[in-house]
Scaffold this motif. Structure first.
Motif, PDB file in Angstrom:
ATOM      1  N   PRO A  86       0.813  -1.219   0.000  1.00 51.42           N
ATOM      2  CA  PRO A  86       0.000   0.000   0.000  1.00 51.42           C
ATOM      3  C   PRO A  86       0.844   1.265   0.000  1.00 51.42           C
ATOM      4  CG  PRO A  86      -0.879  -1.587   1.565  1.00 51.42           C
ATOM      5  CD  PRO A  86       0.433  -2.135   1.090  1.00 51.42           C
ATOM      6  N   GLY A  87       0.397   2.269  -0.771  1.00 51.85           N
ATOM      7  CA  GLY A  87       1.092   3.534  -0.827  1.00 51.85           C
ATOM      8  C   GLY A  87       2.418   3.427  -1.549  1.00 51.85           C
ATOM      9  N   VAL A  88       3.381   4.255  -1.146  1.00 54.46           N
ATOM     10  CA  VAL A  88       4.724   4.236  -1.719  1.00 54.46           C
ATOM     11  C   VAL A  88       5.726   4.413  -0.592  1.00 54.46           C
ATOM     12  CG1 VAL A  88       4.053   5.128  -3.981  1.00 54.46           C
ATOM     13  CG2 VAL A  88       4.655   6.738  -2.153  1.00 54.46           C
ATOM     14  N   LEU A  89       6.975   4.046  -0.877  1.00 48.84           N
ATOM     15  CA  LEU A  89       8.067   4.210   0.069  1.00 48.84           C
ATOM     16  C   LEU A  89       8.949   5.349  -0.433  1.00 48.84           C
ATOM     17  CD1 LEU A  89       8.942   2.738   2.690  1.00 48.84           C
ATOM     18  CD2 LEU A  89      10.541   1.416   1.287  1.00 48.84           C
ATOM     19  N   LEU A  90       9.094   6.402   0.363  1.00 50.57           N
ATOM     20  CA  LEU A  90       9.883   7.570  -0.015  1.00 50.57           C
ATOM     21  C   LEU A  90      11.255   7.487   0.637  1.00 50.57           C
ATOM     22  CD1 LEU A  90       7.070  10.182   0.592  1.00 50.57           C
ATOM     23  CD2 LEU A  90       7.948   9.529  -1.647  1.00 50.57           C
ATOM     24  N   HIS A  91      12.302   7.769  -0.150  1.00 49.28           N
ATOM     25  CA  HIS A  91      13.657   7.814   0.401  1.00 49.28           C
ATOM     26  C   HIS A  91      14.080   9.268   0.506  1.00 49.28           C
ATOM     27  CE1 HIS A  91      18.089   7.779   0.344  1.00 49.28           C
ATOM     28  NE2 HIS A  91      17.958   6.656   1.023  1.00 49.28           N
ATOM     29  N   SER A  92      14.438   9.690   1.700  1.00 53.37           N
ATOM     30  CA  SER A  92      14.850  11.078   1.920  1.00 53.37           C
ATOM     31  C   SER A  92      15.864  11.121   3.053  1.00 53.37           C
ATOM     32  CB  SER A  92      13.629  11.945   2.275  1.00 53.37           C
ATOM     33  OG  SER A  92      14.006  13.286   2.519  1.00 53.37           O
ATOM     34  N   ASP A  93      17.009  11.757   2.791  1.00 49.84           N
ATOM     35  CA  ASP A  93      18.053  11.908   3.801  1.00 49.84           C
ATOM     36  C   ASP A  93      18.432  10.576   4.448  1.00 49.84           C
ATOM     37  OD1 ASP A  93      18.159  14.571   3.280  1.00 49.84           O
ATOM     38  OD2 ASP A  93      17.141  15.217   5.105  1.00 49.84           O
ATOM     39  N   GLY A  94      18.528   9.533   3.630  1.00 50.45           N
ATOM     40  CA  GLY A  94      18.977   8.244   4.138  1.00 50.45           C
ATOM     41  C   GLY A  94      17.943   7.447   4.886  1.00 50.45           C
ATOM     42  N   VAL A 115       4.509   6.498   7.814  1.00 53.41           N
ATOM     43  CA  VAL A 115       5.149   5.614   8.780  1.00 53.41           C
ATOM     44  C   VAL A 115       6.642   5.648   8.516  1.00 53.41           C
ATOM     45  CG1 VAL A 115       5.267   3.277   9.689  1.00 53.41           C
ATOM     46  CG2 VAL A 115       3.097   4.164   8.807  1.00 53.41           C
ATOM     47  N   ARG A 116       7.438   6.139   9.458  1.00 51.15           N
ATOM     48  CA  ARG A 116       8.866   6.298   9.249  1.00 51.15           C
ATOM     49  C   ARG A 116       9.604   5.029   9.655  1.00 51.15           C
ATOM     50  NH1 ARG A 116       7.099  10.914  11.418  1.00 51.15           N
ATOM     51  NH2 ARG A 116       7.740  10.329  13.523  1.00 51.15           N
ATOM     52  N   ALA A 117      10.652   4.762   8.880  1.00 51.52           N
ATOM     53  CA  ALA A 117      11.515   3.634   9.218  1.00 51.52           C
ATOM     54  C   ALA A 117      12.936   3.987   8.845  1.00 51.52           C
ATOM     55  CB  ALA A 117      11.088   2.371   8.466  1.00 51.52           C
ATOM     56  N   LEU A 118      13.916   3.641   9.690  1.00 55.28           N
ATOM     57  CA  LEU A 118      15.306   3.926   9.377  1.00 55.28           C
ATOM     58  C   LEU A 118      15.748   3.080   8.200  1.00 55.28           C
ATOM     59  CD1 LEU A 118      16.941   4.130  12.910  1.00 55.28           C
ATOM     60  CD2 LEU A 118      16.315   6.001  11.396  1.00 55.28           C
ATOM     61  N   ALA A 119      16.550   3.692   7.336  1.00 58.91           N
ATOM     62  CA  ALA A 119      17.113   2.950   6.213  1.00 58.91           C
ATOM     63  C   ALA A 119      18.623   2.924   6.375  1.00 58.91           C
ATOM     64  CB  ALA A 119      16.698   3.588   4.899  1.00 58.91           C
ATOM     65  N   SER A 120      19.331   3.706   5.561  1.00 62.75           N
ATOM     66  CA  SER A 120      20.786   3.664   5.601  1.00 62.75           C
ATOM     67  C   SER A 120      21.383   4.754   6.457  1.00 62.75           C
ATOM     68  CB  SER A 120      21.329   3.783   4.171  1.00 62.75           C
ATOM     69  OG  SER A 120      20.846   4.976   3.556  1.00 62.75           O
ATOM     70  N   SER A 129      10.632  15.125  11.699  1.00 65.21           N
ATOM     71  CA  SER A 129       9.190  15.133  11.916  1.00 65.21           C
ATOM     72  C   SER A 129       8.442  15.045  10.596  1.00 65.21           C
ATOM     73  CB  SER A 129       8.782  16.416  12.649  1.00 65.21           C
ATOM     74  OG  SER A 129       7.376  16.478  12.761  1.00 65.21           O
ATOM     75  N   GLY A 130       8.008  13.833  10.251  1.00 67.56           N
ATOM     76  CA  GLY A 130       7.156  13.663   9.089  1.00 67.56           C
ATOM     77  C   GLY A 130       7.835  13.799   7.757  1.00 67.56           C
ATOM     78  N   ALA A 131       9.151  14.076   7.699  1.00 64.27           N
ATOM     79  CA  ALA A 131       9.826  14.257   6.431  1.00 64.27           C
ATOM     80  C   ALA A 131       9.749  12.967   5.635  1.00 64.27           C
ATOM     81  CB  ALA A 131      11.277  14.647   6.663  1.00 64.27           C
ATOM     82  N   PRO A 132       9.567  13.041   4.307  1.00 67.98           N
ATOM     83  CA  PRO A 132       9.462  14.242   3.479  1.00 67.98           C
ATOM     84  C   PRO A 132       8.034  14.770   3.318  1.00 67.98           C
ATOM     85  CG  PRO A 132       9.580  12.334   2.086  1.00 67.98           C
ATOM     86  CD  PRO A 132       9.630  11.822   3.508  1.00 67.98           C
ATOM     87  N   LEU A 133       7.096  14.342   4.144  1.00 66.57           N
ATOM     88  CA  LEU A 133       5.712  14.797   4.037  1.00 66.57           C
ATOM     89  C   LEU A 133       5.412  15.993   4.930  1.00 66.57           C
ATOM     90  CD1 LEU A 133       3.930  11.331   4.070  1.00 66.57           C
ATOM     91  CD2 LEU A 133       4.416  12.755   2.094  1.00 66.57           C
ATOM     92  N   ARG A 177       7.649  21.622   0.548  1.00 64.44           N
ATOM     93  CA  ARG A 177       8.237  20.341   0.948  1.00 64.44           C
ATOM     94  C   ARG A 177       7.326  19.181   0.570  1.00 64.44           C
ATOM     95  NH1 ARG A 177      12.905  17.718   1.715  1.00 64.44           N
ATOM     96  NH2 ARG A 177      12.519  15.808   2.882  1.00 64.44           N
ATOM     97  N   THR A 178       6.035  19.362   0.707  1.00 63.98           N
ATOM     98  CA  THR A 178       5.089  18.306   0.343  1.00 63.98           C
ATOM     99  C   THR A 178       5.088  18.073  -1.161  1.00 63.98           C
ATOM    100  OG1 THR A 178       3.686  18.866   2.233  1.00 63.98           O
ATOM    101  CG2 THR A 178       2.685  17.583   0.461  1.00 63.98           C
ATOM    102  N   VAL A 179       5.115  19.167  -1.922  1.00 63.75           N
ATOM    103  CA  VAL A 179       5.115  19.043  -3.385  1.00 63.75           C
ATOM    104  C   VAL A 179       6.399  18.375  -3.852  1.00 63.75           C
ATOM    105  CG1 VAL A 179       5.107  20.308  -5.565  1.00 63.75           C
ATOM    106  CG2 VAL A 179       3.569  21.002  -3.707  1.00 63.75           C
ATOM    107  N   ASP A 180       7.540  18.884  -3.403  1.00 64.53           N
ATOM    108  CA  ASP A 180       8.817  18.363  -3.902  1.00 64.53           C
ATOM    109  C   ASP A 180       9.188  17.024  -3.271  1.00 64.53           C
ATOM    110  OD1 ASP A 180       9.238  20.503  -5.600  1.00 64.53           O
ATOM    111  OD2 ASP A 180      10.260  21.693  -4.077  1.00 64.53           O
ATOM    112  N   GLY A 181       8.766  16.795  -2.026  1.00 64.50           N
ATOM    113  CA  GLY A 181       9.166  15.577  -1.343  1.00 64.50           C
ATOM    114  C   GLY A 181       8.258  14.391  -1.577  1.00 64.50           C
ATOM    115  N   PHE A 182       7.017  14.642  -2.005  1.00 65.09           N
ATOM    116  CA  PHE A 182       6.081  13.536  -2.205  1.00 65.09           C
ATOM    117  C   PHE A 182       5.381  13.585  -3.558  1.00 65.09           C
ATOM    118  CE2 PHE A 182       1.606  12.010  -1.626  1.00 65.09           C
ATOM    119  CZ  PHE A 182       1.896  10.653  -1.722  1.00 65.09           C
TER     120      PHE A 182
END
Length: 447
Positions: A86-94, A115-120, A129-133, A177-182
């Protein structure tokens, strides 16, 4: 002069999804139909290459379970759609942030869930807080906007004032930020237009489909859709390897079989091929698309998510472990990662993409094997404003045209344009029944 050797009520030029779906609607109405395709196989741009047990799409346009034509087009009853997570996974700032549309979140009035999750990123870094949304207020505002689109009738969306999508989104008060980040990476994935020059009406339709349904892929590869349409047509309807050299309201001329008389001709080719047969027909600009396929025995841990780059930090616009979405696309024990580059590809493409994918997935790509690189300069018709989403399909009585260049640049648009064209043909013919008995095409002329 050669005597006509084959007659049909309607000759369709082109065996892509528009032409094949039009053939279904015509034959269902009792109209004898011949589909002529210059290539050795059906499908047009919806083609799939087979390499060592992998199924590799050349363009890989995303579908949506909210596309009405996928449910209503005759011949597609057995089509199997494999949804992404469901939805999409956004990558932002690692980091990865999953954005789930209102419908998937459990209600048309629900806010967009992030829903935030640590990546790299380093473990000591705290999630933003909520980035990139953005924060909770920005997420709620965006969720409300998507929910409103989901509940707005299509015809009302088509009557809205038109401007480039980027300008329209900013004018609606959504934070940059919402337009460019999502929204920008999402629309880039849906419309192949990262600069948001697409008509705001087309962008609204794409966002509406995202809000109402799930992004998905056809099981077995992009070719599954046109092959299913072709397979369920009456035997002898589709003829491949037949090149049409001229058309009129009552006949087509082919390089292999001479003249074929008919009561109507439907051009269902791409825009440039249609204009070659009918000089003066408008040819839009196009978005170039490059698709790269990699394989590894250790898949990244993103599951069946569609991963978007919110930072635009490299050539890859979106990527996915498509074997997690559709296991039939890779042999057992292997993962298939498919990535899309929009616009002109950079120098040293594979190296640049591997470096970008390593950051997006948070893992080394050094041992990944490159299976194929498909570059299509005229992949997706551009829909810059002013764009007529209901471009005429009836040119003259007896001469019609359909395809994604007459509607929206999506599979939904191609199928919908075919519906409009066949409706016009049946109205002009004035009778549901066939007047010709279909006969086999003769052998090709001697050289």
């Amino acid at each position: 002069m050669l005597e006509p050797a084959y007659q049909a009520d309607v000759v369709i030029v082109g065996a892509g999804v528009a032409g094949l779906s039009a053939a279904h609607r015509l034959t269902s109405a009792g109209v004898t139909t011949a589909v002529l395709e210059a290539a050795p196989c059906v499908g047009g741009r919806m083609s799939t290459e087979k390499v060592d047990g992998f199924r590799l799409d050349r363009i890989g346009q995303l579908l949506s379970t909210a596309y009405p034509e996928l449910r209503t087009t005759p011949g597609l009853d057995a089509l199997v759609l494999r949804p992404f997570a469901p939805g999409v996974l956004l990558h932002s700032d690692g980091r990865h942030c999953r954005a789930v549309a209102p419908a998937a979140a459990g209600g048309a009035r629900g806010a967009l869930h992030a829903v935030r999750a640590l990546a790299s990123a380093p473990a000591k870094s705290a999630p933003r807080s909520g980035a990139p949304l953005g924060g909770a207020v920005d997420q709620a505002r965006l969720g409300t906007a998507l929910a409103r689109l989901a509940m707005t009738p299509v015809e009302r969306l088509l009557s809205r004032p038109e401007s480039p999508a980027g300008q329209a989104l900013t004018a609606r008060g959504l934070p940059a930020r919402t337009v460019d980040g999502f929204l920008r990476p999402l629309l880039a994935a849906l419309l192949c237009d990262p600069e948001l020059t697409t008509s705001s009406r087309c962008a609204d339709l794409a966002l509406r489909a995202f809000a109402c349904g799930r992004l998905c892929l056809p099981e077995g590869g992009a070719e599954a859709l046109p092959e299913l349409l072709a397979r369920t047509l009456p035997p002898g309807t589709v003829h491949t390897g037949v090149r049409v050299t001229s058309v009129s309201t009552s006949a087509v001329t082919t390089a292999e079989h001479g003249e074929i008389r008919c009561r109507a001709v439907l051009l269902a080719t791409d825009a440039q091929a249609a204009a070659d047969l009918l000089p003066g027909l408008r040819v839009p600009g196009f978005h170039p698309v490059t698709v790269l396929h990699h394989t590894t025995d250790e898949p990244p841990g993103t599951g069946a998510a569609l991963l978007l780059d919110a930072d635009r930090g490299g050539p890859v616009a979106h990527t996915a472990v498509v074997s997690a979405v559709d296991p039939s696309r890779a042999p057992a024990g292997r993962a298939l990662i498919t990535s899309t580059v929009l616009g002109p590809p950079p120098p040293e493409l594979d190296t640049a993409v591997r470096m970008h994918l390593a950051r997006l997935y948070g893992t080394s790509t050094a041992r990944w094997e490159t299976l194929a690189v498909h570059h299509t300069p005229a992949a997706v018709p551009a829909m810059r404003p002013p764009h007529d989403l209901r471009r005429p399909v009836r040119l003259l009585a007896g001469l019609y045209v359909c395809g994604d260049h007459r509607d929206t640049s999506t599979v939904q648009g191609a199928l919908h344009s075919a519906r409009r064209a066949t409706s016009a043909i049946l109205t002009d013919l004035g009778a549901a029944g066939s007047i010709h008995r279909s006969e086999p095409l003769p052998s090709a002329k001697a050289a």
